[in-house]
Design a protein around this motif. Sequence first.
Motif, mmCIF file in Angstrom:
data_model
loop_
_atom_site.group_PDB
_atom_site.id
_atom_site.type_symbol
_atom_site.label_atom_id
_atom_site.label_comp_id
_atom_site.label_asym_id
_atom_site.label_seq_id
_atom_site.Cartn_x
_atom_site.Cartn_y
_atom_site.Cartn_z
ATOM 1 N N GLN A 95 63.240 -9.962 28.548
ATOM 2 C CA GLN A 95 63.052 -8.511 28.641
ATOM 3 C C GLN A 95 61.595 -8.121 28.877
ATOM 4 N N GLY A 96 60.720 -9.125 28.976
ATOM 5 C CA GLY A 96 59.310 -8.830 29.233
ATOM 6 C C GLY A 96 58.619 -8.141 28.072
ATOM 7 N N VAL A 97 59.049 -8.481 26.858
ATOM 8 C CA VAL A 97 58.491 -7.876 25.647
ATOM 9 C C VAL A 97 57.630 -8.912 24.927
ATOM 10 N N THR A 98 56.453 -8.493 24.471
ATOM 11 C CA THR A 98 55.546 -9.441 23.810
ATOM 12 C C THR A 98 55.426 -9.220 22.305
ATOM 13 N N LYS A 99 56.078 -8.172 21.788
ATOM 14 C CA LYS A 99 55.994 -7.872 20.351
ATOM 15 C C LYS A 99 57.384 -7.832 19.729
ATOM 16 N N GLY A 100 57.486 -8.392 18.540
ATOM 17 C CA GLY A 100 58.766 -8.374 17.859
ATOM 18 C C GLY A 100 58.599 -8.347 16.350
ATOM 19 N N ILE A 101 59.605 -7.847 15.672
ATOM 20 C CA ILE A 101 59.645 -7.851 14.202
ATOM 21 C C ILE A 101 60.962 -8.470 13.768
ATOM 22 N N ILE A 102 60.880 -9.406 12.841
ATOM 23 C CA ILE A 102 62.067 -10.044 12.273
ATOM 24 C C ILE A 102 62.243 -9.535 10.844
ATOM 25 N N ILE A 103 63.428 -8.972 10.560
ATOM 26 C CA ILE A 103 63.743 -8.506 9.210
ATOM 27 C C ILE A 103 64.681 -9.543 8.598
ATOM 28 N N TYR A 104 64.139 -10.444 7.778
ATOM 29 C CA TYR A 104 64.952 -11.561 7.282
ATOM 30 C C TYR A 104 65.519 -11.294 5.889
ATOM 31 N N ARG A 105 66.626 -11.977 5.588
ATOM 32 C CA ARG A 105 67.372 -11.706 4.357
ATOM 33 C C ARG A 105 66.694 -12.291 3.122
ATOM 34 N N LYS A 106 66.367 -13.584 3.165
ATOM 35 C CA LYS A 106 65.798 -14.247 1.977
ATOM 36 C C LYS A 106 64.486 -14.956 2.276
ATOM 37 N N SER A 107 64.490 -15.806 3.317
ATOM 38 C CA SER A 107 63.296 -16.614 3.571
ATOM 39 C C SER A 107 63.227 -17.058 5.031
ATOM 40 N N ILE A 108 62.050 -17.552 5.398
ATOM 41 C CA ILE A 108 61.836 -18.189 6.697
ATOM 42 C C ILE A 108 61.317 -19.593 6.440
ATOM 43 N N THR A 109 61.886 -20.579 7.086
ATOM 44 C CA THR A 109 61.488 -21.963 6.836
ATOM 45 C C THR A 109 60.059 -22.219 7.334
ATOM 46 N N PRO A 110 59.365 -23.189 6.729
ATOM 47 C CA PRO A 110 58.012 -23.534 7.186
ATOM 48 C C PRO A 110 57.958 -23.885 8.668
#
Length: 208
Positions: A95-110
């Motif tokens: 989509q030619g987008v360079t910015k994003g936000i992730i709304i995660y439930r519990k955690s993000i792995t290393p």
Amino acid sequence: MEAEAREVSRLWRIYKTIYQMCRDRGYLVGQRDLERDLDSFKMEFAPNNVVDRNRLTFLVQKRDDPADQLLVFFPEDTSVGIKPIRTYAEKMVTQGVTKGIIIYRKSITPSANKIISQMSSKYQLEAFNEADLIINITHHELVPKHVVLQDEEKKALLQRYHLKESQLPRIQVNDPVARYYGLKRGQVVKIVRASETAGRYLTYRLCI
């Protein structure tokens, strides 16, 4: 059933906060989404009392720069690993987008965090825990109004007071309010506080 209803209500609150965040960062968002009530949210995203997080994904563009776009993702995974991060990166590229936000439930792995860091030179992905967005911290009575200065406004401020940016008070890049506004190192934020004598007084902080 009660647990499902609580979860829908919780995600509705998070949904409203992230739309408010996008608006406060200068992105165009619909008034309908800002004002969406719980019943409307249920009808749109949880007709069977279970929210389809994939359907919550949305795209916004800056009010004064249509080329500046942001994608917001709501992963289904309780712990977000490499696979969804790569999926989101591919979607951003497409989509030619360079910015994003992730709304995660519990955690993000290393390993997923490592991928996000490796992408940072080209793609800017931020991550917020759902629990941190249930309440909009900028609406708290103890949090004064913050206004992010544009580059020209920052330059004018430093010239007006004959300051170097290093002389300004500081705000950490990982401060909750700095994260809400998406502050980057080197940016300056104006803080407007109420004053019994002056009506209001202004302070400025440099993001580090």
